[in-house]
Design an enzyme around this catalytic site. Structure first.
Site, PDB file in Angstrom:
ATOM      1  N   ARG A  73       0.843  -1.206   0.000  1.00  0.00           N
ATOM      2  CA  ARG A  73       0.000   0.000   0.000  1.00  0.00           C
ATOM      3  C   ARG A  73       0.873   1.248   0.000  1.00  0.00           C
ATOM      4  O   ARG A  73       2.069   1.210   0.308  1.00  0.00           O
ATOM      5  CB  ARG A  73      -0.921   0.016   1.230  1.00  0.00           C
ATOM      6  CG  ARG A  73      -0.157   0.070   2.539  1.00  0.00           C
ATOM      7  CD  ARG A  73      -1.024   0.452   3.720  1.00  0.00           C
ATOM      8  NE  ARG A  73      -0.294   0.300   4.970  1.00  0.00           N
ATOM      9  CZ  ARG A  73       0.630   1.128   5.419  1.00  0.00           C
ATOM     10  NH1 ARG A  73       0.964   2.203   4.715  1.00  0.00           N
ATOM     11  NH2 ARG A  73       1.247   0.906   6.573  1.00  0.00           N
ATOM     12  N   GLY A  74       0.247   2.379  -0.297  1.00  0.00           N
ATOM     13  CA  GLY A  74       0.927   3.645  -0.158  1.00  0.00           C
ATOM     14  C   GLY A  74       1.015   4.042   1.309  1.00  0.00           C
ATOM     15  O   GLY A  74       0.471   3.377   2.190  1.00  0.00           O
ATOM     16  N   ILE A  77       4.199   4.053   8.005  1.00  0.00           N
ATOM     17  CA  ILE A  77       3.944   3.019   9.007  1.00  0.00           C
ATOM     18  C   ILE A  77       2.609   3.247   9.708  1.00  0.00           C
ATOM     19  O   ILE A  77       2.192   4.381   9.921  1.00  0.00           O
ATOM     20  CB  ILE A  77       5.101   3.007  10.047  1.00  0.00           C
ATOM     21  CG1 ILE A  77       5.061   1.760  10.926  1.00  0.00           C
ATOM     22  CG2 ILE A  77       5.083   4.295  10.886  1.00  0.00           C
ATOM     23  CD1 ILE A  77       6.307   1.586  11.789  1.00  0.00           C
ATOM     24  N   MET A 142      -5.319   6.010   6.147  1.00  0.00           N
ATOM     25  CA  MET A 142      -5.661   5.457   4.839  1.00  0.00           C
ATOM     26  C   MET A 142      -4.414   5.220   4.010  1.00  0.00           C
ATOM     27  O   MET A 142      -3.473   6.016   4.046  1.00  0.00           O
ATOM     28  CB  MET A 142      -6.585   6.413   4.074  1.00  0.00           C
ATOM     29  CG  MET A 142      -7.940   6.582   4.689  1.00  0.00           C
ATOM     30  SD  MET A 142      -9.045   7.612   3.688  1.00  0.00           S
ATOM     31  CE  MET A 142     -10.519   7.554   4.705  1.00  0.00           C
ATOM     32  N   GLY A 143      -4.420   4.133   3.273  1.00  0.00           N
ATOM     33  CA  GLY A 143      -3.339   3.826   2.340  1.00  0.00           C
ATOM     34  C   GLY A 143      -3.809   2.715   1.415  1.00  0.00           C
ATOM     35  O   GLY A 143      -4.361   1.719   1.880  1.00  0.00           O
ATOM     36  N   GLY A 154      -6.727  -0.089   2.137  1.00  0.00           N
ATOM     37  CA  GLY A 154      -7.845   0.809   2.402  1.00  0.00           C
ATOM     38  C   GLY A 154      -7.680   1.716   3.593  1.00  0.00           C
ATOM     39  O   GLY A 154      -6.806   2.573   3.617  1.00  0.00           O
ATOM     40  N   CYS A 172       2.069   7.117  11.221  1.00  0.00           N
ATOM     41  CA  CYS A 172       2.139   7.444   9.794  1.00  0.00           C
ATOM     42  C   CYS A 172       3.406   8.242   9.443  1.00  0.00           C
ATOM     43  O   CYS A 172       3.478   8.866   8.379  1.00  0.00           O
ATOM     44  CB  CYS A 172       0.898   8.216   9.337  1.00  0.00           C
ATOM     45  SG  CYS A 172      -0.627   7.267   9.530  1.00  0.00           S
TER      46      CYS A 172
END
Length: 219
Positions: A73-74, A77, A142-143, A154, A172
């Site tokens: 995912r984008g 952490i 979200m990612g 998601g 993050c």
């Protein structure tokens, strides 16, 4: 769309199911599908890395029963745990007006309306995907990943008041970001089943409304 509740499921099992469904949605043999679930304790790293924002070594993580997983995912952490509502939309975005930006907007909208249902007002922060209570308190991360214009991974909305696993990371990778939860902000424990029911309704509404706009624009 199909929304399927997987209950409590390991990160690896859910990832395998996402990839299987991703192939089916891409091939057109499955409808857009959203998995909602909880994970046992796991810290995940995004494509952009995040190991530098991890405050515990792998041995200590294992000692505390915390899994560490590299993802596709984008984002940076984050972590998952029981009491956090995770949603993985396997979704065709190729023909949606607004592209990925609108897709993120609609996910955020579903989360923000879910929070509002329980009396918690939230905001967006430019350049920081997800949902915030204010400029520092983050309630939802979200990612996503995208293959052939179909999304996977998601969002993760903190429901229960215990968000202590976030102590193991810099949330993050954002300095000053503080985790919060729906229960903490509402001042009472929110039942996960209730949260899931509201989220499912709000997700359907956000994405159905977008599809209606799409069809109208195409006429």
């Amino acid at each position: 769309m199909k929304i399927i509740d997987l209950g409590l499921i390991s990160y690896k099992e859910a990832e395998a199911l996402q990839l299987k469904t991703l192939e089916a949605v891409t091939a057109g043999s499955e409808d857009n599908t959203v998995f909602i679930l909880e994970h046992p304790k796991v810290i995940t790293l995004g494509r952009q890395g995040g190991a530098e924002n991890l405050h515990m070594d792998e041995a200590l993580l294992a000692e505390h029963g915390i899994e560490l997983a590299q993802t596709t995912r984008g984002g940076n952490i984050t972590c998952h745990f029981p009491g956090q509502l995770v949603a993985y939309p396997i979704w065709r975005v190729e023909k949606r007006p607004g592209g990925m930006r609108k897709f993120f907007h609609d996910m955020e909208e579903a989360v923000m309306n879910t929070c509002a249902h329980f009396g918690v007002q939230t905001i967006r922060r430019p350049k920081h995907p997800g949902v915030w209570v204010d400029e520092s308190r983050k309630i939802c991360s979200m990612g996503i990943g995208v293959r052939r214009w179909v999304t996977y991974h998601g969002l993760a909305l903190n429901i229960g008041s215990d968000v202590s696993l976030f102590n193991a990371i810099t949330l993050c990778g954002i300095q000053g970001a503080v985790p919060t939860s729906l229960s903490a902000e509402a001042g009472q424990e929110i039942d996960m089943k209730d949260a899931k029911n509201v989220f499912e309704k709000e997700f359907r509404k956000a994405f159905t409304d977008s599809e209606m706009v799409t069809h109208q624009a195409a006429k």
